[in-house]
Design a protein around this motif. Structure first.
Motif, PDB file in Angstrom:
ATOM      1  N   GLY A 113     -15.261   4.967  -1.057  1.00 38.34           N
ATOM      2  CA  GLY A 113     -14.988   4.406  -2.354  1.00 38.34           C
ATOM      3  C   GLY A 113     -13.535   4.382  -2.770  1.00 38.34           C
ATOM      4  N   LEU A 114     -13.086   3.205  -3.218  1.00 36.01           N
ATOM      5  CA  LEU A 114     -11.767   3.043  -3.818  1.00 36.01           C
ATOM      6  C   LEU A 114     -11.988   2.643  -5.279  1.00 36.01           C
ATOM      7  CD1 LEU A 114      -8.696   2.898  -3.782  1.00 36.01           C
ATOM      8  CD2 LEU A 114      -8.867   0.636  -2.739  1.00 36.01           C
ATOM      9  N   GLY A 226      -3.365  -3.196  -6.550  1.00 36.53           N
ATOM     10  CA  GLY A 226      -3.195  -2.314  -5.414  1.00 36.53           C
ATOM     11  C   GLY A 226      -1.935  -1.468  -5.455  1.00 36.53           C
ATOM     12  N   PRO A 227      -1.663  -0.759  -4.353  1.00 33.77           N
ATOM     13  CA  PRO A 227      -0.529   0.171  -4.312  1.00 33.77           C
ATOM     14  C   PRO A 227       0.826  -0.507  -4.269  1.00 33.77           C
ATOM     15  CG  PRO A 227      -1.618   0.066  -2.180  1.00 33.77           C
ATOM     16  CD  PRO A 227      -2.482  -0.691  -3.132  1.00 33.77           C
ATOM     17  N   TRP A 248      -2.688   3.251 -10.265  1.00 36.72           N
ATOM     18  CA  TRP A 248      -3.813   3.992 -10.830  1.00 36.72           C
ATOM     19  C   TRP A 248      -4.565   4.811  -9.787  1.00 36.72           C
ATOM     20  CZ3 TRP A 248      -8.826   3.809  -9.249  1.00 36.72           C
ATOM     21  CH2 TRP A 248      -9.161   2.763  -8.378  1.00 36.72           C
ATOM     22  N   GLY A 249      -4.621   4.345  -8.545  1.00 37.18           N
ATOM     23  CA  GLY A 249      -5.446   4.990  -7.524  1.00 37.18           C
ATOM     24  C   GLY A 249      -4.710   5.948  -6.616  1.00 37.18           C
ATOM     25  N   ALA A 250      -3.473   6.274  -6.933  1.00 36.31           N
ATOM     26  CA  ALA A 250      -2.667   7.086  -6.030  1.00 36.31           C
ATOM     27  C   ALA A 250      -3.292   8.441  -5.726  1.00 36.31           C
ATOM     28  CB  ALA A 250      -1.266   7.265  -6.620  1.00 36.31           C
ATOM     29  N   GLY A 251      -4.012   9.024  -6.670  1.00 33.89           N
ATOM     30  CA  GLY A 251      -4.551  10.357  -6.471  1.00 33.89           C
ATOM     31  C   GLY A 251      -5.929  10.418  -5.845  1.00 33.89           C
ATOM     32  N   LEU A 252      -6.467   9.297  -5.439  1.00 32.40           N
ATOM     33  CA  LEU A 252      -7.816   9.291  -4.852  1.00 32.40           C
ATOM     34  C   LEU A 252      -7.791   9.828  -3.424  1.00 32.40           C
ATOM     35  CD1 LEU A 252      -9.102   5.797  -6.046  1.00 32.40           C
ATOM     36  CD2 LEU A 252      -9.604   8.039  -7.044  1.00 32.40           C
ATOM     37  N   VAL A 258      -1.135   8.182   2.337  1.00 31.24           N
ATOM     38  CA  VAL A 258      -0.870   6.805   2.758  1.00 31.24           C
ATOM     39  C   VAL A 258      -0.033   6.112   1.688  1.00 31.24           C
ATOM     40  CG1 VAL A 258      -2.989   6.697   4.126  1.00 31.24           C
ATOM     41  CG2 VAL A 258      -3.008   5.893   1.753  1.00 31.24           C
ATOM     42  N   ASN A 259       0.396   4.890   1.987  1.00 33.91           N
ATOM     43  CA  ASN A 259       1.242   4.129   1.057  1.00 33.91           C
ATOM     44  C   ASN A 259       2.493   4.924   0.703  1.00 33.91           C
ATOM     45  OD1 ASN A 259      -0.878   2.187   0.955  1.00 33.91           O
ATOM     46  ND2 ASN A 259      -1.876   3.371  -0.659  1.00 33.91           N
TER      47      ASN A 259
END
Length: 615
Positions: A113-114, A226-227, A248-252, A258-259
């Motif tokens: 999940g992302l 996205g990143p 927003w998703g950096a901490g998932l 990555v990124n």
């Protein structure tokens, strides 16, 4: 997926639906999906095993892209819409978009999940309810909702690139159930990989496309979540992507380690030699080498001798796929398989490998090369059992042809002009009705045989020239035609060519995508990957068996039989492959000390800029 060429380059009664990647309890929520339901990582995993979760952020990474999808070209770009047929899309444009789920590169096909924090699947495997993360945001700060997911999947099926439309053929539709639940419905008996494909597609802003046409080929940077976001670019020369500081998703868990780079840049060169010289001059920092001659003789320059540039050879455990000269069966001269086979006798791989490629390659024989999906030797018990189950749909001749050794291209004496093989080619051509008249090979109507080898770069011209020379000995007029990239892509989309070089890489767990490569319907779909125009009911039947396989063993068996049938069709003149990545890079990077993932190069994803010591 299209990969840059390696060489100087998807029963009598209907079976049950293919096993969906179902949850342990039907209707329960799961955190990931795979083709057969097996997942390596638990719901509470912190990061993938192949990353360094503490990797430094910053720096830049630049390269000449090694893969291209949908409308992307290796030579140029003139559009920032990479998901339609029109235009030449920029490589890396996927970086600006998020998807419902994202691949784990140490598993054959698992996604986690992302944007979707979980998914529940109906007991019959047809309805997937993706529960979204409420914190998901587009780059303009607006909330990413189920309406955006539904819009994206529906518009991609209706107006997206034909390859996407084909792969979503068994997706009946998507809709929003409130803001945070996207409901995706699939056809009964759909291919096992269709939900995984849908979950991996980009999510667009519905509001953004309410005032813009999705079908436009445009250089306006689209709104993503996205990143990365589009940075500076110059059409046809380079494009840079800048890391989103407040992503927003950096901490998932799926994004841990990555990124890592602040800037990712793709360079474009129309000539490989010019591209290599630019690398030597540090115009970009990373290069995957596809030219054997350059790898063998070109890496002797000051920066490399001084240790500023490093070389490495990484094992490649993914299917090497199919590279070769694909013959367009829509052209009447290629209608007879004996004629197509004769062409294979004129290509001396052994001479080419030794004299032009420094013996760095192996001969490709299979459409599933370098994988356990490749057919080898006489058919085994499981393959024969599958053919017997299909006995009412396969003729006795079909079964007999599929049980023996699969067709493989001939092995030459390495002279460059093997007279024995050329005599066999002449015999096959004569059987197919071709005769020599006034030094030229003609059909029964007196029409001379000509072949144009179409390409948009000259990297393989040296390899094609000896092949053309041998064809001329057979009375065949052939020539190499170099055109610019937009014209090349248009001609391929319209199937306006005699023969062209391509390398297609299939998935480790192929399914619906096989229809796009080999299915009869795709043969008439502009922009599809069925370049040869294969229209064989037996191939269609065997693709169905691959799709309906409910275990990995059954999948392998069905792929073996499919491979036998495809190879028997003589649809191409096979090239070569290498089960490794040859890379060179300026010594400015760091990477995890843990073993790299088996199913992807994962560069630059898990690499980072090396931190410089103070002072």
């Amino acid at each position: 997926m299209l990969v840059r060429p390696r060489g100087a380059f998807a029963q009598s009664s209907p079976p049950a639906p293919a096993a969906a990647p179902a949850s342990p309890i039907p209707g329960g929520e799961v955190h990931g999906l795979s083709a057969f339901g097996d997942l390596k990582y638990p719901a509470d995993f912190k990061h993938f095993d192949y990353v360094d979760p503490e990797a430094a952020k910053g720096g830049s990474f630049s390269q000449v892209g090694s893969t291209a999808a949908f409308n992307q070209s290796f030579q140029t770009f003139n559009s920032l819409n990479g998901y339609i047929l029109k235009g030449d899309g920029a490589q890396g444009i996927d970086l600006i978009f998020d998807s419902l789920m994202v691949r784990a590169f140490d598993e054959p096909d698992a996604v986690y999940g992302l944007v979707a924090r979980s998914v529940s699947i109906s007991p019959d495997g047809t309805v997937y309810r993706f529960r979204l993360r409420p914190e998901a945001r587009f780059h303009d700060g607006t909330k990413l909702t189920a309406e955006d997911v539904a819009f994206s999947l529906n518009v991609l099926k209706e107006k997206g690139h034909p390859v996407i439309g084909q792969n979503l053929r068994q997706m009946e539709g998507a809709e929003a159930e409130g803001e945070e639940v996207a409901v995706v419905t699939f056809s009964p008996g759909r291919a096992r990989d269709v939900p995984l494909f849908a979950a991996s597609l980009p999510i667009f802003s519905r509001a953004y496309y309410s005032v813009k046409s999705f079908e436009d080929s445009s250089l306006d940077p689209p709104l993503g979540s996205g990143p990365y976001k589009v940075g500076r670019f110059e059409p046809g020369r380079y494009i840079a992507y800048e890391r989103v500081a407040d992503y927003w998703g950096a901490g998932l868990p799926v994004n841990a380690g990555v990124n890592n780079f602040d800037t990712l840049r793709y360079e474009y060169f129309r000539d490989r030699e010019v591209g290599f010289e630019a690398f030597k001059a540090r115009a970009y920092l990373f290069r995957q080498e596809f030219t054997a001659r350059t790898w063998a003789t070109g890496y002797d320059f000051p920066a490399l001798r001084e240790g500023k540039v490093k070389q490495a050879v990484l094992p490649d455990k993914t299917p090497s796929g199919a590279q070769g000269w694909f013959l367009n069966l829509r052209r009447p001269q290629f209608a007879d398989p004996r004629m197509r086979e004769a062409l294979s006798y004129a290509f001396d791989f052994e001479w080419t490998n030794k004299n032009l490629m420094f013996d760095l390659y192996r001969r490709t024989t299979s459409f599933f090369e370098n994988s356990d999906l490749k057919a080898e030797g006489p058919a085994g018990p499981q393959e024969i059992a599958l053919m017997e189950r299909l006995g009412d749909k396969l003729s006795a001749a079909d079964i007999a042809a599929l049980t023996g050794e699969p067709w493989t291209p001939p092995v030459s004496d390495g002279s460059g002009q093997d007279r024995t093989l050329l005599r066999k080619a002449t015999h096959l051509l004569r059987e197919a009705g071709w005769v020599i008249k006034d030094g030229r090979l003609v059909d029964p109507q007196g029409q001379a045989l000509t072949i144009e080898f179409l390409d948009d770069e000259n990297g393989l011209e040296r390899h094609t020239a000896p092949f053309i020379k041998n064809l001329k000995l057979l009375g065949i007029e052939a020539h190499f035609r170099l055109v610019d990239s937009p014209q090349y892509q248009r001609r391929l989309n319209d199937f306006d060519f005699d023969a062209t070089v391509r390398r297609f890489s299939v998935s480790t767990v192929p399914g619906e995508s096989l229809r796009n490569y080999f299915g009869s319907r795709a043969a008439a779909t502009p922009g599809s990957n069925n370049l040869s125009g294969i229209q064989d009911p037996v191939v269609d039947l065997l693709i169905e068996q691959v799709i309906l396989a409910d275990t990995r063993d059954k999948l392998r068996t069905a792929c073996h039989v499919l491979d036998r049938r495809l190879r028997a069709g003589r649809y191409w003149v096979p090239h070569w492959y290498s089960a490794e990545f040859r890379i060179a890079f300026w010594d400015e990077f760091g990477w995890p000390s843990v073993p790299r993932p088996a199913y992807d190069r994962a560069i630059p994803g898990i690499w980072s800029a090396r931190q410089k010591s103070a002072g």
